[in-house]
Each structure stands twice: as structure tokens, then as C-alpha cells.
Design a protein around this motif. Structure first.
Motif, PDB file in Angstrom:
ATOM      1  N   ASP A  14     -73.526  61.958  65.127  1.00  0.00           N
ATOM      2  CA  ASP A  14     -73.806  61.054  66.244  1.00  0.00           C
ATOM      3  C   ASP A  14     -75.136  61.392  66.894  1.00  0.00           C
ATOM      4  N   ARG A  18     -78.675  59.007  66.681  1.00  0.00           N
ATOM      5  CA  ARG A  18     -79.279  58.515  67.921  1.00  0.00           C
ATOM      6  C   ARG A  18     -80.722  58.992  68.044  1.00  0.00           C
ATOM      7  N   TRP A  31     -73.627  50.850  65.828  1.00  0.00           N
ATOM      8  CA  TRP A  31     -72.956  52.144  65.817  1.00  0.00           C
ATOM      9  C   TRP A  31     -71.809  52.152  66.821  1.00  0.00           C
ATOM     10  N   VAL A  36     -69.680  56.127  63.161  1.00  0.00           N
ATOM     11  CA  VAL A  36     -70.027  57.552  63.146  1.00  0.00           C
ATOM     12  C   VAL A  36     -69.095  58.304  62.204  1.00  0.00           C
TER      13      VAL A  36
END
Length: 307
Positions: A14, A18, A31, A36
Motif C-alpha cells: 500500500d 501510493r 486502489w 492492495v
């Protein structure tokens, strides 16, 4: 893998997606927790994961260093996935050009498929080095990028059609023989190195070799590496050279080589300001940069089976 390790994998996936702004898995529009988990499961299911996990555990000194090497492993996984996708797209672009350029022909009876200029159609397949083909690709001047918007959902094209056509014809002219499609692609990717997403895997083989513990110098070098742009990584090992030499070694234009050199020096000055062992860290970064340049012609390996 226990629940604590699984949780770390989920959190790391995750965080990396990002920070590096990766698109969601294919078939998902955005997402979320399920996306994830899907990406994390792909990472765990990748070939050699058990051995890689054991290696990560052995290389870590404590929980913090384990989290850091796990982040590097996840980032490598994301980039390798992107690499395969981008290389496949580049292969299709080169194949389309070969199929539609009237000045290029498929070598009669060649297997796997080889391409040549008509003057060399009757010769044996090219048996020279890839360096000659790469040098020919880089010798082509006035290469123009195809019109493309950063907002586009499509990948950036290799170059405009005329530029790519001249590069491919230069490769075939230098070979003076039929050349396999995978060899042509390798030289094209060396000429346009950032068409394919560059993985940090090759560099991390040196920054954090699996046979040695992840000491502070290696970990700090890897952290700095991950904060640099692609061009900055590429020029790190030749910052002491004039811009013309840097451009020749990296395949960048002189202006791009100059900008990358200036920004790389500034980045190193900032990132190393309060760091000990600066000399050792810089040496490892320069070595990793050299690996990246030397392996430029290997970027097509994952697509060669599609030739």
C-alpha cells in the motif's frame, strides 16, 4: 508466512503504490483494500518468493531494517511488472514498424524471424555484438518524440514514426545482415532507455547483494537511489566526465545529460549532507549506475520469448 509478516506485506504494498503512484491491478478502476490485497498476493505468489523472504530475513538486523528491505523487494516487484508490460508494448511498436516499412524485408527462410535491408537479404544472420547495433541506433540524429500528453492513459510512444524508422534502418545498415527482432528491439531500447520502466533490481543486486547482510552503507545507498529520478541514476557513475561523454555513455541528449548531472549533484549534496561514510555510499551508487548503463541492452529479455 505468519500474520505479522503478511500484515507487513500488505502495508508495504500500500505504501509503495501510493508513494510511486502505480496504477491499480489490471481490471480494477482504483486502489482499494481488495486491490492492495490482490497486488500483495501477486507479490507473494511470484516465483522464488519463499527463498527471497528467507534472504530478506537473513539480511536484516532488526525489525526496522527488515521493513526497509521488504520495501525494496516490493518496489522491485512493482517495477518488474511494469517493465514486462512496457517492454511488450515496445516490442509491438517495433514489430508494427518492421511489418509496414517498405524499405525493410523479412529475411527469407529465417527462424526466428529476422529482418534486413534488401541488399543483405542473402547473407547469414547477424553474428556480431549488440554494441555495434546500439552504437548505430545512437548515431541517428534529429530524433523526435511522438506527440503525447502526460494526461493520456496510453503509454508514451518510443518516438515519432520517421525517427523510429531511421533508427531501425541504421541498425540494419550497420549489421549488413539479417537481424533477429529481439536484437533490433534491444538496440532500440538502448537508444530510448526510458520507454521501458527501469527496475532497480539490477542496481540492488549490488547495493544490497543477497549474500551479504544489509549494512548501513547499503541501506542508505538504496534509500538515496530510490529518491533519484531515472536520468539521475543513469548519470551517477559518470558525473566527473564532460557532458558530451555523459551523453554518449547514457544515450541521453546533451541537454538531458546536462540537466540530469546538475540535478544529481544537487540531490547528492542534499541527501548526503548529514550522512557518514559518504565516500562508500557514493561509490556504491556509482557502481549501481554503471550496472544500469551496461545492462541497457538487456531490457528486452522479458519480451524476447514473444519474438
Amino acid at each position: 508466512m505468519g500474520p505479522l509478516a503478511a500484515d507487513l506485506v500488505y502495508r508495504t504494498v500500500d505504501a509503495v503504490r501510493r508513494f510511486d503512484r502505480y496504477p491499480p491491478p489490471e481490471g480494477r478502476r482504483h486502489w482499494d483494500a481488495d486491490a492492495v490485497q490482490e497486488a500483495a498476493h501477486d507479490f507473494v505468489a511470484a516465483a522464488g518468493f519463499a527463498a527471497r523472504l528467507a534472504r530478506l530475513v537473513a539480511s536484516a538486523n532488526d525489525e526496522e531494517s527488515f521493513a526497509r528491505v521488504m520495501q525494496t523487494a516490493v518496489r522491485n516487484h512493482f517495477r518488474m511488472q511494469a517493465r514486462r508490460t512496457d517492454t511488450g508494448a515496445a516490442l509491438r511498436a517495433v514489430s508494427h514498424l518492421l511489418d509496414t516499412d517498405d524499405a525493410v524485408i523479412a529475411a527469407p527462410g529465417a527462424s526466428p524471424t529476422s529482418w534486413t535491408l534488401p541488399a543483405y537479404a542473402g547473407r547469414p544472420a547477424y553474428a556480431g555484438t549488440s554494441d555495434n547495433l546500439v552504437a548505430a541506433a545512437r548515431s541517428v540524429t534529429d530524433v523526435r518524440r511522438a506527440p503525447w500528453s502526460q494526461a493520456s492513459k496510453r503509454r508514451s510512444p518510443i518516438a515519432d514514426r520517421d525517427s523510429l524508422r531511421r533508427v531501425v534502418q541504421a541498425i540494419l545498415a550497420a549489421a549488413e545482415a539479417p537481424v533477429e527482432r529481439s536484437q533490433i528491439l534491444g538496440a532500440v531500447l538502448a537508444r530510448f532507455p526510458f520507454v521501458v520502466t527501469r527496475p532497480v533490481l539490477a542496481a540492488d543486486d549490488i547495493l544490497m547483494p543477497p549474500s551479504q547482510p544489509a549494512d548501513d552503507v547499503r541501506l542508505q545507498a538504496a534509500e538515496i537511489w530510490n529518491q533519484l529520478s531515472d536520468n539521475e541514476r543513469l548519470v551517477l557513475g559518470c558525473l566527473h566526465e564532460p557532458v558530451r561523454s555523459i551523453a554518449e555513455e547514457t544515450g541521453l541528449s546533451r541537454s538531458a545529460a546536462h540537466r540530469a548531472s546538475v540535478s544529481a549533484r544537487a540531490a547528492l549534496a542534499d541527501l548526503l549532507a548529514d550522512v557518514t561514510d559518504q565516500g562508500q555510499i557514493v561509490a556504491r551508487l556509482a557502481e549501481a549506475s554503471g550496472v544500469l548503463r551496461r545492462r541497457g541492452t538487456e531490457l528486452f529479455d522479458s519480451a524476447s520469448s514473444d519474438s
